[in-house]
Design a protein around this motif. Structure first.
Motif, PDB file in Angstrom:
ATOM      1  N   UNK A 123       0.823  -1.212   0.000  1.00  0.00           N
ATOM      2  CA  UNK A 123       0.000   0.000   0.000  1.00  0.00           C
ATOM      3  C   UNK A 123       0.853   1.257   0.000  1.00  0.00           C
ATOM      4  N   UNK A 124       1.948   1.240   0.739  1.00  0.00           N
ATOM      5  CA  UNK A 124       2.784   2.440   0.842  1.00  0.00           C
ATOM      6  C   UNK A 124       3.392   2.800  -0.512  1.00  0.00           C
ATOM      7  N   UNK A 125       3.726   1.797  -1.310  1.00  0.00           N
ATOM      8  CA  UNK A 125       4.294   2.087  -2.627  1.00  0.00           C
ATOM      9  C   UNK A 125       3.237   2.657  -3.575  1.00  0.00           C
ATOM     10  N   UNK A 126       2.011   2.177  -3.487  1.00  0.00           N
ATOM     11  CA  UNK A 126       0.943   2.758  -4.309  1.00  0.00           C
ATOM     12  C   UNK A 126       0.664   4.196  -3.881  1.00  0.00           C
ATOM     13  N   UNK A 127       0.675   4.443  -2.576  1.00  0.00           N
ATOM     14  CA  UNK A 127       0.470   5.819  -2.098  1.00  0.00           C
ATOM     15  C   UNK A 127       1.603   6.721  -2.582  1.00  0.00           C
ATOM     16  N   UNK A 128       2.821   6.196  -2.560  1.00  0.00           N
ATOM     17  CA  UNK A 128       3.963   6.980  -3.045  1.00  0.00           C
ATOM     18  C   UNK A 128       3.834   7.253  -4.542  1.00  0.00           C
ATOM     19  N   UNK A 132       3.682  10.964  -6.443  1.00  0.00           N
ATOM     20  CA  UNK A 132       4.480  11.333  -7.616  1.00  0.00           C
ATOM     21  C   UNK A 132       3.593  11.824  -8.749  1.00  0.00           C
ATOM     22  N   UNK A 133       2.526  11.092  -9.026  1.00  0.00           N
ATOM     23  CA  UNK A 133       1.614  11.516 -10.094  1.00  0.00           C
ATOM     24  C   UNK A 133       0.961  12.858  -9.753  1.00  0.00           C
ATOM     25  N   UNK A 134       0.635  13.051  -8.475  1.00  0.00           N
ATOM     26  CA  UNK A 134       0.071  14.335  -8.044  1.00  0.00           C
ATOM     27  C   UNK A 134       1.041  15.470  -8.348  1.00  0.00           C
ATOM     28  N   UNK A 135       2.307  15.270  -7.998  1.00  0.00           N
ATOM     29  CA  UNK A 135       3.310  16.313  -8.223  1.00  0.00           C
ATOM     30  C   UNK A 135       3.540  16.569  -9.708  1.00  0.00           C
ATOM     31  N   UNK A 143      -5.211   9.722  -8.236  1.00  0.00           N
ATOM     32  CA  UNK A 143      -6.421   9.226  -7.562  1.00  0.00           C
ATOM     33  C   UNK A 143      -6.471   7.709  -7.617  1.00  0.00           C
ATOM     34  N   UNK A 144      -6.191   7.136  -8.767  1.00  0.00           N
ATOM     35  CA  UNK A 144      -6.202   5.673  -8.916  1.00  0.00           C
ATOM     36  C   UNK A 144      -5.205   5.036  -7.952  1.00  0.00           C
ATOM     37  N   UNK A 145      -4.013   5.613  -7.832  1.00  0.00           N
ATOM     38  CA  UNK A 145      -2.984   5.045  -6.952  1.00  0.00           C
ATOM     39  C   UNK A 145      -3.375   5.165  -5.478  1.00  0.00           C
ATOM     40  N   UNK A 146      -3.921   6.322  -5.086  1.00  0.00           N
ATOM     41  CA  UNK A 146      -4.359   6.471  -3.694  1.00  0.00           C
ATOM     42  C   UNK A 146      -5.501   5.511  -3.380  1.00  0.00           C
ATOM     43  N   UNK A 147      -6.402   5.323  -4.337  1.00  0.00           N
ATOM     44  CA  UNK A 147      -7.500   4.373  -4.124  1.00  0.00           C
ATOM     45  C   UNK A 147      -6.976   2.955  -3.974  1.00  0.00           C
ATOM     46  N   UNK A 148      -5.995   2.591  -4.780  1.00  0.00           N
ATOM     47  CA  UNK A 148      -5.391   1.265  -4.676  1.00  0.00           C
ATOM     48  C   UNK A 148      -4.711   1.091  -3.312  1.00  0.00           C
ATOM     49  N   UNK A 149      -4.020   2.121  -2.860  1.00  0.00           N
ATOM     50  CA  UNK A 149      -3.368   2.063  -1.542  1.00  0.00           C
ATOM     51  C   UNK A 149      -4.404   1.835  -0.443  1.00  0.00           C
ATOM     52  N   UNK A 150      -5.530   2.542  -0.536  1.00  0.00           N
ATOM     53  CA  UNK A 150      -6.578   2.403   0.487  1.00  0.00           C
ATOM     54  C   UNK A 150      -7.297   1.063   0.392  1.00  0.00           C
ATOM     55  N   UNK A 151      -7.373   0.519  -0.801  1.00  0.00           N
ATOM     56  CA  UNK A 151      -7.935  -0.811  -0.986  1.00  0.00           C
ATOM     57  C   UNK A 151      -7.096  -1.834  -0.212  1.00  0.00           C
ATOM     58  N   UNK A 162      -4.854  12.668   0.990  1.00  0.00           N
ATOM     59  CA  UNK A 162      -4.497  13.119  -0.354  1.00  0.00           C
ATOM     60  C   UNK A 162      -5.629  12.858  -1.341  1.00  0.00           C
ATOM     61  N   UNK A 163      -6.256  11.714  -1.228  1.00  0.00           N
ATOM     62  CA  UNK A 163      -7.371  11.383  -2.101  1.00  0.00           C
ATOM     63  C   UNK A 163      -8.518  12.379  -1.888  1.00  0.00           C
ATOM     64  N   UNK A 164      -8.790  12.691  -0.649  1.00  0.00           N
ATOM     65  CA  UNK A 164      -9.862  13.642  -0.319  1.00  0.00           C
ATOM     66  C   UNK A 164      -9.564  15.013  -0.942  1.00  0.00           C
ATOM     67  N   UNK A 165      -8.323  15.482  -0.824  1.00  0.00           N
ATOM     68  CA  UNK A 165      -7.942  16.782  -1.409  1.00  0.00           C
ATOM     69  C   UNK A 165      -8.084  16.770  -2.930  1.00  0.00           C
TER      70      UNK A 165
END
Length: 171
Positions: A123-128, A132-135, A143-151, A162-165
């Motif tokens: 999960x931490x790598x998907x959030x990371x 990166x994509x956000x930046x 959004x897809x990566x943050x959702x995968x991390x939360x999954x 981050x997903x909420x923002x």
């Protein structure tokens, strides 16, 4: 602290053995004494460790440099570990962090993609990857990566915030 005291007492007997400095460095690392840990890891590397330990020492050294904000030095140690080890998730994860801090998002994404290829449940790598994509301004991918991390880890606060923002921006 007790382990470090024991190592200091045994130093004369074992100072010429790489593993002595490696384990002493790990004690300093666990105590967040990164400069002292780096000194020990450097000594261990100088004493020509076995291949597996060589890689571990480089990973720890890279982590020390990251913790000290020395991202270029972290990349140097971790790239050396990557060349020697091949597919080790911790190397790619740490390189992803280092390159992110250096604002080299493409290299960060490349390394984090390798980390999730090795461990698709990280999960931490998907959030990371999301960060990166956000930046980079690719908010849909972020959004897809943050959702995968939360999954994978519904309690990951960083990904949720981050997903909420990002979703607020879309409204």
């Amino acid at each position: 602290d007790q382990a470090i005291k024991a190592f200091n007492k045994a130093e004369l007997t074992y100072q010429g053995q790489y593993y002595f400095h490696f384990y002493k460095g790990r004690c300093y690392f666990e105590n967040k004494e990164y400069q002292m840990a780096l000194k020990e890891f450097s000594q261990a590397l100088h004493l020509k460790p076995q291949q597996d330990d060589f890689i571990s020492i480089l990973i720890y050294a890279g982590s020390c440099h990251n913790s000290l904000g020395e991202y270029e030095k972290a990349v140097a140690a971790l790239e050396k570990a990557r060349k020697a080890a091949g597919h080790v998730k911790e190397i790619y994860n740490s390189l992803g962090f280092s390159y992110f801090q250096l604002k080299n998002y493409d290299k960060s994404i490349e390394n984090l993609n390798m980390a999730v290829e090795i461990d698709p449940y990280s999960a931490v790598d998907y959030a990371s990857l999301g960060s990166n994509y956000r930046e980079k301004g690719d908010l849909d991918r972020a959004i897809v990566m943050y959702e995968k991390a939360l999954e994978l880890d519904p309690d990951m606060t960083l990904a949720r915030e981050n997903l909420k923002r990002l979703k607020k921006r879309d409204l």
